[in-house]
Scaffold this active site. Structure first.
Site, short mmCIF file in Angstrom:
data_model
loop_
_atom_site.label_atom_id
_atom_site.label_comp_id
_atom_site.label_asym_id
_atom_site.label_seq_id
_atom_site.Cartn_x
_atom_site.Cartn_y
_atom_site.Cartn_z
N CYS A 161 -7.81 -2.72 -11.91
CA CYS A 161 -7.45 -1.54 -11.11
C CYS A 161 -6.24 -1.80 -10.23
O CYS A 161 -5.82 -0.93 -9.49
CB CYS A 161 -8.63 -1.07 -10.27
SG CYS A 161 -9.16 -2.25 -9.03
N HIS A 203 0.81 -1.22 0.00
CA HIS A 203 0.00 0.00 0.00
C HIS A 203 0.84 1.27 0.00
O HIS A 203 0.45 2.28 -0.56
CB HIS A 203 -1.02 -0.04 1.14
CG HIS A 203 -2.17 -0.91 0.78
ND1 HIS A 203 -2.33 -2.17 1.28
CD2 HIS A 203 -3.17 -0.74 -0.12
CE1 HIS A 203 -3.40 -2.73 0.72
NE2 HIS A 203 -3.93 -1.88 -0.13
#
Ligand code: PEP
Ligand code: MG
Length: 475
Positions: A445, A158
């Site tokens: 995505c 992340h």
């Protein structure tokens, strides 16, 4: 792209011992909270807690009895938390989370991890860290950062996703042990600077180009730069660093603004993907042996409906109020696309449909409901899932880790974590075929969409859209 600059070293693990005294940390946290408290009742309550003599007395008592300062701090926190949790009043019980939050700030300040560190860095600095968690990144001033070097993580951790969305080059898996503060260091990020050419190539082949976002600014700048919509709005990032469950109204206000910023283009709002490496400070952490295989994504949401339902209600409210203003945006189908993360079986989609139907019998006119394809189970059962979904969005970051059984954040298995592995390729083929057989669109995505080496492959596989980590206006 290679950038260089002076290193600012952030050593979370080196600070097991306190680098600041309790009094110094107290002064820092007090100043931070006083600034935050203006106009924010949550932080004013935290300030009051900090100022309560009980807190200082408990810590000082521990230090006087011979405990190390950080241990004294933890002991004081545990004592006060236990006291609140023992009260027979739901409201006061819930204040235990606020106590944890205040003590968390004090601990970070004592350990040298918070204020005075990464928030104020000279422009162009390279942040050097052993590991950065999603919640850490909310403290970084990305505008001053020249780049990031991190030991732990893979290119889809992340921290990489967030940093690329901010346009900051990042390199992970780097041995940082020999780097000292102020050393000139280099960041080599092969993916930085390629996004516009990926977008042009995808458009030329008839694919839609969307942008990924974690907040309203990223939505606005992506749309301004020409995105045809938002391919994933990672809503959990809006709510990671706060101390209470977001209300229906808060969700609704943000999503309404997001829909308006998209101007009638699709907004794929992913419901909160909590768990794995993303925890909410206002929920007691359930220790799990394998957090990425545990209570994550939709599994978490279906269990914690007091968090999930306000989010769904907020999304429905936002769609209704935008439809009142712009009915024409809903003529060919709603621009609000809800994506469910971490789906592994059709029952999960049906459960979400049940909740939506119960909240709003007309929900199908307010939003489309799709799923992330991120687990091997979702790929293998894709035809059944397609029958219940309005669209698929492939999350190659997780799909790669689950197919290859290689943690996306673990440098030691980064050689296996490969979105170009034949097994991942086959999974993508199966997913596209199942979606197109069911006549639903399928986009991608995950970060693979933003990798220039993948563009041709994804076009040939037949994807309908690519959602890129960032789009910038062509200069
Ligand atoms: C993915 O897994 O590819 C994805 C888009 O979701 P996240 O990176 O937020 O887990
Ligand atoms: Mg994912």
């Amino acid at each position: 792209m290679i950038v260089s600059g002076p290193a600012v070293v952030w050593r979370r693990n080196a600070s097991q011992g306190a680098v600041r005294s309790f009094d110094e940390a107290f002064a820092i946290v007090r100043a931070d909270l006083a600034a935050l408290a203006a106009g924010n009742p949550v932080f004013s309550a935290h300030l009051e807690m900090l100022d309560d003599t009980m807190l200082c007395d408990a810590v000082q008592e521990g230090i006087s009895s011979g405990l190390a300062p950080l241990d004294a701090l933890d002991a004081a926190r545990d004592g006060i938390v236990a006291m609140f949790e023992g009260i027979d009043d739901e409201y006061l019980k819930a204040r235990a989370d606020d106590v944890r939050d205040v003590f968390g700030r004090l601990r970070e300040a004592m350990a040298g991890e918070a204020s005075g560190g990464v928030e104020q860095m000279p422009r162009g600095s390279i942040l050097v860290a052993e590991e950065l968690l999603p919640s850490d990144t909310t403290r970084l001033d990305f505008k001053s950062l020249g780049g990031i070097l991190c030991h732990k993580g893979s290119s889809t951790s992340h921290v990489c996703i967030i940093s690329r969305a901010k346009g900051v080059p990042i390199q992970v898996g780097v041995d940082i042990s020999g780097i000292s503060e102020g050393d000139t260091v280099q960041v080599d990020d092969p993916l930085a600077g390629c996004l516009q050419s990926i977008a042009s190539r995808a458009r030329a082949s008839g694919l839609k180009v969307y942008v990924n976002a974690a907040n309203l600014d990223e939505i606005r700048s992506g749309i301004e730069a020409g995105a045809e919509g938002v391919g994933i709005f990672r809503t959990e990032f809006l709510f990671l660093n706060r101390s209470s469950v977001p209300s229906r109204e808060e969700h609704a206000a943000i999503y309404k603004e997001a829909l308006l910023s998209c101007g009638g283009r699709p907004l794929a709002l992913r419901t909160m993907d909590i768990g794995g490496d993303k925890q909410l400070p206002y929920l007691p952490v359930q220790a799990e042996d394998n957090p990425f295989l545990g209570l994550r994504g939709i599994r978490f949401s279906l269990l914690h409906t007091h968090i999930f339902i306000p989010q769904l209600e907020g999304a429905l409210d936002a769609a209704r109020s935008v439809r009142d203003i712009h009915p024409e945006w809903f003529e060919g189908g709603s621009p609000l696309h809800l994506i469910i993360p971490m789906v592994s079986c059709a029952v999960e989609i049906l459960q979400v449909r049940d909740i939506l139907g119960w909240l709003a019998p007309d929900y199908r006119s307010l939003l489309e409901l799709g799923i992330m394809i991120e687990t091997p189970a979702a790929v293998l059962d894709a035809p059944a899932l397609a029958a219940e979904s309005d669209f698929f969005s492939v999350g190659t970051n997780d799909l790669t880790q689950y197919i290859m059984a290689a943690d996306r954040g673990e440098a030691a298995v980064a050689y296996l974590y490969d979105s170009f592995a034949p097994a991942v390729f086959k999974a993508l083929q199966l997913t596209v075929a199942a979606a197109h057989d069911a006549k639903i669109p399928v986009g991608i995505c995950g970060e693979m969409a933003s990798d220039p080496r993948a563009t041709g492959i994804l076009i040939d596989l037949g994807f309908d859209s690519l959602s890129l980590s960032r789009l910038e206006p062509i200069q």
